[in-house]
Design a protein around this motif. Structure first.
Motif, short mmCIF file in Angstrom:
data_model
loop_
_atom_site.label_atom_id
_atom_site.label_comp_id
_atom_site.label_asym_id
_atom_site.label_seq_id
_atom_site.Cartn_x
_atom_site.Cartn_y
_atom_site.Cartn_z
N ARG A 1 0.88 -1.21 0.08
CA ARG A 1 -0.09 -0.10 -0.06
C ARG A 1 0.88 1.30 0.13
O ARG A 1 0.65 2.26 -0.72
CB ARG A 1 -0.89 -0.27 1.05
CG ARG A 1 -1.99 1.07 1.09
CD ARG A 1 -2.71 1.17 2.67
NE ARG A 1 -2.16 1.34 3.78
CZ ARG A 1 -2.17 2.74 4.24
NH1 ARG A 1 -2.92 3.60 3.71
NH2 ARG A 1 -1.37 3.10 5.30
N ILE A 2 2.05 1.07 0.91
CA ILE A 2 2.78 2.46 0.93
C ILE A 2 3.32 2.60 -0.41
O ILE A 2 3.85 3.72 -0.81
CB ILE A 2 3.61 2.49 2.29
CG1 ILE A 2 2.71 2.39 3.55
CG2 ILE A 2 4.72 3.42 2.11
CD1 ILE A 2 3.42 1.89 4.88
N SER A 3 4.05 1.85 -0.94
CA SER A 3 5.26 1.69 -1.94
C SER A 3 4.40 2.37 -2.95
O SER A 3 4.74 3.00 -3.97
CB SER A 3 5.69 0.01 -2.12
OG SER A 3 6.48 -0.36 -1.23
N PRO B 1 1.95 11.28 1.67
CA PRO B 1 1.16 11.14 0.48
C PRO B 1 -0.19 10.36 0.82
O PRO B 1 -0.71 10.04 -0.18
CB PRO B 1 2.05 10.71 -0.69
CG PRO B 1 3.01 10.05 -0.20
CD PRO B 1 3.34 10.65 1.42
N LEU B 2 -0.19 9.54 1.98
CA LEU B 2 -1.12 8.83 2.08
C LEU B 2 -1.45 8.62 3.72
O LEU B 2 -0.64 9.07 4.13
CB LEU B 2 -0.91 7.30 1.49
CG LEU B 2 -0.02 6.54 2.33
CD1 LEU B 2 -0.16 4.88 1.68
CD2 LEU B 2 1.60 6.74 2.21
N PRO B 3 -2.50 8.00 3.95
CA PRO B 3 -2.72 7.97 5.54
C PRO B 3 -2.02 6.97 6.21
O PRO B 3 -2.09 5.87 5.54
CB PRO B 3 -4.29 7.98 5.76
CG PRO B 3 -4.87 7.17 4.37
CD PRO B 3 -3.78 7.82 3.12
N ALA C 1 5.78 5.65 8.53
CA ALA C 1 4.77 6.58 9.48
C ALA C 1 4.91 8.21 9.58
O ALA C 1 6.12 8.27 8.71
CB ALA C 1 4.73 5.97 10.96
N THR C 2 3.97 8.87 9.68
CA THR C 2 4.33 10.17 9.94
C THR C 2 5.13 10.41 11.14
O THR C 2 4.82 9.89 12.33
CB THR C 2 3.13 10.95 10.03
OG1 THR C 2 2.19 10.43 11.17
CG2 THR C 2 2.23 11.06 8.63
N ALA C 3 6.26 11.60 11.02
CA ALA C 3 7.35 11.59 11.87
C ALA C 3 7.83 13.12 11.54
O ALA C 3 7.62 13.51 10.65
CB ALA C 3 8.20 10.44 11.91
N PRO C 4 8.70 13.73 12.59
CA PRO C 4 9.48 14.86 12.03
C PRO C 4 10.48 14.05 10.96
O PRO C 4 10.74 13.17 10.98
CB PRO C 4 10.39 14.97 13.45
CG PRO C 4 9.49 14.44 14.36
CD PRO C 4 8.83 13.22 13.95
N PRO C 5 10.75 15.22 9.95
CA PRO C 5 11.73 14.90 9.04
C PRO C 5 13.09 14.60 9.47
O PRO C 5 13.99 13.74 8.65
CB PRO C 5 11.89 16.18 7.99
CG PRO C 5 11.43 17.56 9.09
CD PRO C 5 10.39 16.67 10.13
N TRP C 6 13.47 14.62 10.60
CA TRP C 6 14.80 14.29 10.91
C TRP C 6 14.81 12.91 11.73
O TRP C 6 16.14 12.44 11.67
CB TRP C 6 15.29 15.24 12.10
CG TRP C 6 14.33 15.41 13.24
CD1 TRP C 6 13.40 16.73 13.77
CD2 TRP C 6 14.14 14.70 14.46
NE1 TRP C 6 12.86 16.52 14.53
CE2 TRP C 6 12.95 15.11 15.29
CE3 TRP C 6 14.79 13.57 15.19
CZ2 TRP C 6 12.53 14.77 16.57
CZ3 TRP C 6 14.35 12.93 16.35
CH2 TRP C 6 13.28 13.88 16.99
N LEU C 7 13.67 12.10 11.88
CA LEU C 7 13.72 10.89 12.36
C LEU C 7 14.49 10.02 11.68
O LEU C 7 15.54 9.18 12.17
CB LEU C 7 12.37 10.31 12.60
CG LEU C 7 12.36 8.65 13.10
CD1 LEU C 7 13.03 8.55 14.26
CD2 LEU C 7 11.00 8.47 13.07
#
Length: 303
Positions: free
Chosen positions: A78-80, A141-143, A224-230
């Motif tokens: 799904r993510i890819s 770009p997706l949930p 997953a959604t996260a800060p860009p620095w993770l």
């Protein structure tokens, strides 16, 4: 050094009907398949070649081997499929899920994993690739779940170790459990704000170096959604455990956040390494314990 590996099946272990559907995606009968090592899935990870020279990378797994691996394969497919074409990731050629088999067919990227111990040129290329990813994947770009949903339980590892300390717990860690618990809690809180689609599993075996030196980031089930620095911190973590200079990655980041995330993962790895290995993944616990042990010297210097 512990290796990240599962007990994999290969191309010829797939049912005939599944192989035929894959060949329909690739565009011809497969005449050669080379299984790839590394990773934790018990499913296939095969570079395949058709009679007319078409190439693809095939990942296939069944819940009969490992239910969780099948769940992750569905999420990766799904993510890819939602990753933008200009991102440094493999193109998706096709996928299917018939209830018994979850299959993802990707372009076969010409490349090899980075060298370990990490070398400076490939560290810098990885930083550049992660910056490119963060630009392409903000906002997500997706949930997907927030990374804190994935890590909330794991980052409580030091607290569980304090409640039931193993006899072989590192003496320094045993003497600094309150500080490690507090650092992990800070790390989790720092990860709660961010709308970037982060890979969340940046390791050398999830990266390919192309012949021109550019990097491609593969294996996306944990995004997953996260800060860009993770993802940069996770790259530094991998450099710490394999060898190399992590400061090339994290020198400009908030040091308290970096230490907090490192402490959280160290506690997660050390705590979960006490569990029995899951089906078809015999080496995962030793790999997690190895990472925890390699992170502790860095934490001793920076906590």
């Amino acid at each position: 050094m512990a290796q990240a590996t599962g007990t994999r099946i290969g191309w010829r272990d797939l049912p005939t009907g599944v192989r035929q559907r894959i060949e329909g995606i690739v565009g011809g009968p497969v005449v050669a398949a080379v299984s790839q090592t590394g990773g934790f899935s018990p499913g296939t990870a095969d570079r395949v070649v058709t009679a007319d020279g078409r190439r693809a990378f095939v990942k296939a797994v069944t819940p009969a081997l490992n239910e969780r691996s099948a769940e992750l394969a569905r999420e990766e497919a799904r993510i890819s499929a939602a990753l933008p074409e200009h991102a440094p990731t493999p193109r998706v050629l096709g996928s299917f899920d018939d209830g018994d088999w979850v299959v993802l067919v990707l372009e076969d990227v010409e490349g090899v994993p980075p060298r370990t111990p990490w070398v400076e040129s490939e560290i810098d290329a990885a930083v550049a690739a992660l910056a490119e990813l963060a630009d392409a994947l903000t906002p997500a770009p997706l949930p997907v779940p927030a990374v804190t949903d994935h890590l909330a339980e794991g980052f409580g590892g030091w607290r569980r170790l304090a409640a039931d300390p193993p006899a072989d717990l590192d003496p320094w860690a045993a003497a600094h459990l309150p500080a490690l618990i507090a650092a992990a809690e800070h790390g989790l809180a720092a990860l709660s704000d961010g709308d970037t689609l982060a890979h969340c599993d940046i390791r050398a075996d999830n990266i390919l170096v192309r012949p021109d030196g550019r990097l491609v980031i593969v294996d996306w089930p944990w995004a997953a959604t996260a800060p860009p620095w993770l993802d940069r911190v996770l790259l530094a973590l991998n450099i710490i455990v394999h060898g190399g200079d992590p400061e090339r990655v994290i020198a400009d980041l908030d040091r308290r956040n970096v230490v907090g995330v490192m402490a959280g993962f160290a506690g997660f790895f050390r705590d979960i390494s006490r569990l029995p290995p899951p089906p078809s993944l015999p080496s995962v616990r030793s790999f997690q314990r190895w990472q925890a042990d390699e992170l502790l010297p860095w934490l001793r210097r920076h906590l």
